[in-house]
Enzyme design. Sequence first.
Site, short mmCIF file in Angstrom:
data_model
loop_
_atom_site.label_atom_id
_atom_site.label_comp_id
_atom_site.label_asym_id
_atom_site.label_seq_id
_atom_site.Cartn_x
_atom_site.Cartn_y
_atom_site.Cartn_z
N ARG A 151 0.83 -1.21 0.00
CA ARG A 151 0.00 0.00 0.00
C ARG A 151 0.86 1.27 0.00
NH1 ARG A 151 -1.86 -3.06 4.15
NH2 ARG A 151 -0.96 -1.58 5.63
N THR A 203 8.56 -2.46 3.84
CA THR A 203 8.23 -3.86 4.06
C THR A 203 8.04 -4.11 5.55
OG1 THR A 203 10.47 -4.69 4.47
CG2 THR A 203 9.83 -4.40 2.17
N ARG A 232 10.14 -0.04 9.36
CA ARG A 232 10.42 -0.74 10.60
C ARG A 232 11.92 -0.70 10.86
NH1 ARG A 232 5.84 -0.28 11.32
NH2 ARG A 232 4.23 -1.82 11.82
N GLU A 261 13.45 1.13 20.12
CA GLU A 261 12.80 2.42 20.31
C GLU A 261 12.35 2.60 21.76
OE1 GLU A 261 9.70 2.85 17.41
OE2 GLU A 261 11.09 2.86 15.73
N HIS A 280 9.37 8.12 15.18
CA HIS A 280 8.31 7.21 14.73
C HIS A 280 6.99 7.96 14.54
CE1 HIS A 280 7.27 2.66 14.69
NE2 HIS A 280 6.50 3.33 13.84
N LEU A 281 7.00 8.89 13.59
CA LEU A 281 5.85 9.75 13.33
C LEU A 281 5.00 9.30 12.15
CD1 LEU A 281 7.54 13.27 13.75
CD2 LEU A 281 6.31 11.93 15.47
N ALA A 283 2.40 7.54 11.53
CA ALA A 283 0.93 7.65 11.60
C ALA A 283 0.47 8.88 12.35
CB ALA A 283 0.35 6.39 12.25
#
Length: 528
Positions: A151, A203, A232, A261, A280-281, A283
Site C-alpha cells: 500500500r 516492508t 520498521r 525504540e 516514529h511519526l 501515523a
Amino acid sequence: MYKVLVLDGISDQGVQLLKDAQGVQVDIKPTMPEDVLLGVIGEYDAVMVRSQTKVNARVMEAGKNLKVVGRAGVGVDNIDLDAATQRGIVVVNAPDGNTIATCELTFAHMMGLARMIPQAYKKTVAGEWDRKTFVGVELRNKVLGIIGMGRIGSEVAKRAKVFGMEVIGFDPFMTEERADKIGVTLGTVDDIVRKSDFITVHTPLTNDTRNIISRPQFEVMKKGARIINCARGGIIDEAALVEAIDSGIVAGAAFDVFTQEPPAADHPFLNHPKIIVTPHLGASTVEAQENVAVDVSEEVLHILLNEPFKNAVNMPSVPEIVLKKLQPYFNLGEKLGKVAGQLAGAGLHEISINYSGELSDVDVNPLTRYIVLGVLSNHLGDEANVVNAMHLAKAREINIVVQKSSAAKSFTNLVTVTLKTDNEVRVAAGTLLAGYGERIVQIDQYPVDIAPEGHVLFIAHNDKPGIIGKVGTLLGDNGVNIATMQVGRKVAGGDAIMLLTIDKQAADELLAALKALPEITTAKEIRL
C-alpha cells in the site's frame, strides 16, 4: 441495542459512524484502570481502544456480552488474541488508515535529505548564514528504488512519478502487469542498490527483510545514494549504514524508526551530521488518527450487524464438525504454503490449491486461508494472519483458485499447492500419514517424502555420480549434521532435487559454497 465502549482518546469524529447507526449506543470514556474496566465491561458488546488499554484474558472473561475488540491502529500487542479466539471474540484493527501519512512522511524525509533542510535550519537559527554548505540535489530525473510495493510503497511510487523520478520497485508479489499500471520498473534488491539515487523501504520486518540492506549491499551501492526508512527498524543495518556514510558511499539517510525504540542516548544516528531522525511519526497526523478510528468503527459495526468484514486478526469461528475434519491439516497447509512460497520467484499472480480425497466433501475455506497465509507470511511476516490472508492476496491482485477431486492417487487426502509467477510454476503437495503425521510428498514434479519441520535444505542439481558425497562433505566441513535426506528424480542422469533436514541453520557461506558446485543449480534453506 448494542453498546460500544470507546477508550484511549480515539477520535470522536472517527466514531461518528457508530453514533449515527440505529440500535447502537456509544459511550466515550477516558482510559480506565483495569479494575475499573473489569467492573463495567460486562455491559458492552464491543470495546474500541488504542495502545493504552490492555484487553487481556481477565477483561474478556468479564466481558460476558463482548463480541468484538477494535484496535484503532495496526499493532495488537495490547490485546490477548488467544483469549479472544477461545471466547469467540473477533479482534479487528485498521491497517490502511496510516498509508498516506507514512507515504507523505517518506517524501518529507526524501526532500529533507535532498536539500539538507534540518541541518540548514539548525545553523540558521543558531545565527549562521551558511548558503555554501547546503547545496542539494533535485528529485527530478533521479532514480528512486522502492523495496516493498504494498500500500505505502505504491503510493510513494505514484508521487515519485509526478516529481519526474524514475522508479525501480522490488516486491515478491508484484507482477509485471501491475508494475506497468503504476509506471514502475521491476527489479531485484541488487538492481535497486546499484542504480538508485534514493532508496526507501516499505516492508514488514521478517527473516527475509531483516538487514536487507547491509554491508554487502553498501559495497555495490551507487555512490552518493540517499536512504530513507519510515517502515520498521532493523530492515536496514544501522551500524553498516553509518560506516557507508562515513566512507562516502552514502550521501545521507533519514530514519523515522529504529531497531530499538526509543534509541539509546549514544546511538550514532542522533548526532550524525548527515542523518535526519524523527520519533516514529509515520501515523502521527490528524487525518491518520481519524482514518483508523473510522476504519475500525466500520469493522465493529459490520460485526455487530453480522455483515462481512476484512480486518480481523484472530481466527474466525468455524462450525465444530468442519473444524474437527480440517484442524489436523491447518499446520500442514501453512507449511505447504511456506515451502511453495520460498521456492517461487517474484511476480506471484496465482495460488492454485487442489484438495483430493475426503477433503473434497467439506468446506475447505478455513484450510485455504492457512495455505494462503503460509505463502504470504514469507514476505509479509506478522502483517499477514489467518483472517486477513485472503484480503491481502486480493489487494496484491493474486488470484486464488480452489479445485476439488474425489481421487487422491495413493493417499486418503492430498493437498497440492501450485504457485504461478511471471516466469515459473512451483508445486508443493502434502498429506497426513497414519503413524507418521505431516509429510511433504511432492516438490515440483518430483516425488519426495519428508516431514515439514526444522531446517530444510532444498538443492536442485544434475543427477551425476558423486554429487551426494560432495554435498555431505561440504556440510560436514561446515559443522552441519544431516538428519534426513531425500532425493527426487524422474530419470537417471537428468535433473533432480535433494531435500535435507539439518540440525541448525545453514550459514550464507555454506549456501554459497553449495551453489559453487558445478552440478548444483539451486541451493537454499527453506524456513519452516
